[in-house]
Design an enzyme around this catalytic site. Structure first.
Site, PDB file in Angstrom:
ATOM      1  N   HIS A 141     -14.338  -8.318  40.457  1.00  0.00           N
ATOM      2  CA  HIS A 141     -13.245  -7.707  39.707  1.00  0.00           C
ATOM      3  C   HIS A 141     -12.091  -8.696  39.640  1.00  0.00           C
ATOM      4  O   HIS A 141     -11.848  -9.425  40.601  1.00  0.00           O
ATOM      5  CB  HIS A 141     -12.782  -6.413  40.400  1.00  0.00           C
ATOM      6  N   ASP A 177     -18.302   0.396  38.505  1.00  0.00           N
ATOM      7  CA  ASP A 177     -19.515   0.569  37.707  1.00  0.00           C
ATOM      8  C   ASP A 177     -20.794   0.500  38.534  1.00  0.00           C
ATOM      9  O   ASP A 177     -21.868   0.795  38.036  1.00  0.00           O
ATOM     10  CB  ASP A 177     -19.564  -0.496  36.601  1.00  0.00           C
TER      11      ASP A 177
END
Ligand code: CMC
Length: 424
Positions: A302, A359
């Site tokens: 991320h 996710d």
């Protein structure tokens, strides 16, 4: 206001320093070019604050996420999605009265105009539901006028929140060749969506409470994430005073990519591929580390989190509980856990601070609900809607707001003369 000094081409400049409520500090360079002739360059905006915002706070190093000051862990366990919509958009959790009124609005605007149903006939049966969602949301602007005042803006906000889930469910029905199922006013936001997805004329779908809760949680966890790619897109598009529906449609398209919201579909495809390939997940960890291979562990890493994504932590627990309650034994969950275990101990991932993101586990929950893989990013979009709307509204109501227009460093040819073709 404090200032900092910077020397550029031998000239010393004083630049204002802006400090946020959580002591995040930014140097205001908005007058830099005017005063020194230079711009800043930050490809991918990893180091650039594009706005001041009071909506969501993230501390990626510590794994903190708060909506309007409330920790995500509290919000996730004590609220329903419409409350979170209200909180993000209007700044405070609703009172009972405000909540009732807001929820009624979301219920009574759920139908889409009957003419809009004809649009679905034109899409290919194989159309990706994200293509349908983004174009149908843009098409809402052909039915509802751009808001001129607060009341009209609020009405369009409620319309969008209410109708997007109908469009999403209809896009699924289109893909499986089933008749559209109309919403029912006695159902909650999440129940209504699952009803429109899974009811058929012969048999209404009774929404299992465990799935209602799981969907509520998923939508809440996706509801906002400050200046990510799609939200920045919404702000960018909206900054030219584009209407709400068209701005959000742009955000939906930005979300679609596999490096952003499209990753949830890619995670499941990756896990399935590992199983189909014999289940040797270590091989895939090695491939992700190999700089000669384009393969990446989807659902890992991320831009902002350099710690465990707090949303992934909540979803991992929820996946275990929901699958347990449903009595589902999903081999993909096992592979996901193995991948996580090995990656969290591997120096490649540890040194780069690569952790599972939101996710990584969300797709496993969507599968357990019976939602097909190509709908996963649509689910992300439904969750992210209030965040996009909140940012669009915040930007539009900001008296200091300006059209977004970044600079560049030009690297093309220097001035040259056209040599005309002999024959044209
Ligand atoms: N697998 C293997 N290596 C990775 C991964 C990964 N998933 N993610 C990052 N890296 C490596 C990358 O190769 C680089 O290594 P090096 O320093 O040796 O060049 C380093 O880690 C830093 O990566 P980056 O690409 O510079 O990081 P970024 O901030 O530009 O990209 C990201 C962030 C999310 C696009 C990226 O981590 C990625 O592609 N992850 C997989 C896709 C994914 O799961 N996306 C969903 C993000 S969360 C939902 C959302 O908000 O959109």
């Amino acid at each position: 206001m404090s200032v900092t000094k910077m020397a550029i081409n031998g000239k010393e400049l004083e630049l204002p320093v802006i400090v946020g409520t959580e002591d995040e500090t930014g140097i205001d360079i908005s007058q830099l070019r005017k005063r020194s002739g230079v711009v800043t360059l930050d490809t991918g905006y990893g180091n650039t604050g594009s706005c001041q915002s009071a909506i969501t706070f993230i501390n990626g190093e510590k794994g903190i996420l708060r909506y309007r000051g409330y920790p995500i862990e509290q919000i996730a366990t004590t609220t329903r999605f419409p409350e979170v919509c209200y909180l993000l958009i209007y700044g405070e959790l609703p009172t009972q009265e405000q909540y009732t009124e807001f929820r009624e609005g979301l219920t009574h605007h759920t139908l889409i105009h009957e003419d809009m149903k004809k649009f679905f006939e034109g899409y290919a049966i194989t159309a990706h539901p994200m293509a349908i969602l983004s174009s149908m949301v843009a098409a809402l602007s052909s039915y509802y006028e751009a808001a001129e005042d607060d009341e009209a803006m609020n009405l369009n906000i409620v319309r969008l929140l209410a109708k997007a889930k109908t469009i999403a469910a209809f896009s699924y029905k289109k893909s499986v060749g089933q008749p559209f199922v109309y919403p029912q006013n006695h159902l909650s936001y999440t129940q209504n969506f699952l009803h429109m997805m899974f009811s058929v004329p012969a048999e209404p779908y009774e929404v299992p409470p465990v799935l209602d809760e799981a969907l509520n949680l998923l939508l809440i966890l996706h509801a906002d994430h400050e200046q990510n790619c799609s939200t920045s897109t919404v702000r960018m598009v909206g900054s030219s005073e584009t209407n709400l529906f068209a701005s959000i449609s742009a955000g939906i398209n930005a979300l679609w990519g596999p490096l952003h919201g499209g990753a949830n579909q890619k995670v499941i495809e990756m896990l399935q591929h590992i199983i189909d390939d014999g289940g040797d997940y270590k091989k895939y960890v090695d491939m992700a580390k190999d700089k000669d291979s384009p393969f990446r562990l989807m659902g890992f890493g991320h831009r902002v989190y350099k710690n465990y994504d707090p949303r992934a932590k909540i979803l991992k627990e929820s996946a275990d509980q929901v699958l347990g309650q449903l009595g589902v034994d999903d081999p993909l969950l096992e592979i996901a856990k193995h991948l996580e275990e090995i990656a969290l101990e591997d120096d490649y991932f540890v040194s780069r601070k690569l952790y599972p993101n939101v996710d990584f586990y969300s797709g496993i929950l969507y599968r357990a609900m019976g939602i097909p893989t190509n709908m996963f990013t649509v689910m992300f979009a439904l969750g992210r809607l209030p965040g996009w709307i909140a940012h669009w509204r915040e930007m539009r109501l900001d008296p200091a707001g300006r059209i977004h227009r970044p600079r560049q460093i030009y690297t093309g040819p220097k001035m040259r003369d056209v040599v005309a073709l002999a024959e044209r």
